[in-house]
Design a protein around this motif. Structure first.
Motif, short mmCIF file in Angstrom:
data_model
loop_
_atom_site.label_atom_id
_atom_site.label_comp_id
_atom_site.label_asym_id
_atom_site.label_seq_id
_atom_site.Cartn_x
_atom_site.Cartn_y
_atom_site.Cartn_z
N ARG A 7 0.85 -1.20 0.00
CA ARG A 7 0.00 0.00 0.00
C ARG A 7 0.88 1.25 0.00
NH1 ARG A 7 -5.27 -0.89 0.31
NH2 ARG A 7 -5.95 -2.85 1.19
N ARG A 8 0.36 2.29 -0.62
CA ARG A 8 1.05 3.56 -0.70
C ARG A 8 0.22 4.65 -0.04
NH1 ARG A 8 3.70 0.38 -3.15
NH2 ARG A 8 5.43 0.65 -4.56
N ALA A 9 0.86 5.72 0.31
CA ALA A 9 0.15 6.87 0.88
C ALA A 9 -0.72 7.54 -0.18
CB ALA A 9 1.15 7.86 1.46
N VAL A 10 -0.25 7.52 -1.43
CA VAL A 10 -0.99 8.13 -2.53
C VAL A 10 -2.00 7.11 -3.07
CG1 VAL A 10 -0.80 9.18 -4.82
CG2 VAL A 10 1.01 9.53 -3.13
N SER A 11 -3.26 7.49 -3.09
CA SER A 11 -4.27 6.53 -3.56
C SER A 11 -4.07 6.22 -5.04
CB SER A 11 -5.68 7.09 -3.32
OG SER A 11 -5.88 8.25 -4.09
N ASP A 12 -4.46 5.04 -5.42
CA ASP A 12 -4.39 4.53 -6.79
C ASP A 12 -2.98 4.17 -7.25
OD1 ASP A 12 -7.17 4.75 -7.07
OD2 ASP A 12 -7.02 6.79 -7.84
N TYR A 13 -1.95 4.36 -6.42
CA TYR A 13 -0.60 4.01 -6.85
C TYR A 13 -0.43 2.50 -6.95
CZ TYR A 13 2.92 7.39 -8.10
OH TYR A 13 3.69 8.26 -8.81
N GLU A 14 -1.17 1.74 -6.15
CA GLU A 14 -1.09 0.30 -6.25
C GLU A 14 -1.59 -0.16 -7.63
OE1 GLU A 14 -2.88 1.78 -3.75
OE2 GLU A 14 -1.82 1.28 -1.91
N ASP A 15 -2.69 0.44 -8.08
CA ASP A 15 -3.22 0.10 -9.40
C ASP A 15 -2.22 0.49 -10.50
OD1 ASP A 15 -5.56 -0.84 -8.24
OD2 ASP A 15 -6.63 1.06 -8.53
N TYR A 16 -1.62 1.65 -10.34
CA TYR A 16 -0.63 2.12 -11.31
C TYR A 16 0.56 1.16 -11.37
CZ TYR A 16 2.78 5.28 -13.49
OH TYR A 16 3.74 5.83 -14.30
N GLN A 17 1.03 0.72 -10.21
CA GLN A 17 2.15 -0.23 -10.17
C GLN A 17 1.76 -1.53 -10.85
OE1 GLN A 17 3.77 -0.96 -6.27
NE2 GLN A 17 5.40 -2.26 -7.06
N GLN A 18 0.57 -2.02 -10.60
CA GLN A 18 0.13 -3.26 -11.23
C GLN A 18 0.07 -3.10 -12.75
OE1 GLN A 18 -3.21 -5.26 -9.47
NE2 GLN A 18 -3.53 -6.57 -11.25
N ILE A 19 -0.42 -1.98 -13.22
CA ILE A 19 -0.48 -1.73 -14.67
C ILE A 19 0.93 -1.74 -15.27
CG2 ILE A 19 -0.98 0.03 -16.42
CD1 ILE A 19 -3.45 0.77 -14.62
#
Length: 106
Positions: free
Chosen positions: A66-78
């Motif tokens: 998990r990251r402090a910035v929302s949606d970064y997990e999705d970005y990393q997965q992409i």
């Protein structure tokens, strides 16, 4: 002497496309086996415009942390999927298939 953060960045730059490493693996490879959390701090401190493929670093379970910035997990997965890394239904990466094990020279 190279700074700890610079050692982390140099190692992460050497991870081949389509492979991942864990935070703890990086810490061990730079002779700081108990510094996995600090690897995360180093990656979080990357300046804008850097060339470090931070997205290739995952946790020991093969998951995106998990990251402090929302949606970064999705970005990393992409980013990882764009490199051919596949995720299991539970959101994990099969480390046996995708984990990079460098040679002695990194």
């Amino acid at each position: 002497m190279t700074s700890y953060y610079q050692q982390v960045y140099d190692l992460v730059r050497s991870i081949p496309e389509g492979k991942v490493v864990t935070y703890g693996q990086i810490a061990k490879l730079i002779d700081r086996p108990r510094y996995a959390r600090q690897v995360g701090y180093a990656l979080a401190a990357l300046p804008a415009g850097h060339d470090v493929p931070w997205h290739r670093v995952v946790n020991a379970r093969g998951e995106i942390s998990r990251r402090a910035v929302s949606d970064y997990e999705d970005y990393q997965q992409i980013l990882l999927e764009d490199e051919g890394v596949e995720f299991e239904l539970n959101g994990r990466i099969d480390l046996k298939s995708y984990q990079w094990v460098p040679d002695a020279n990194h």
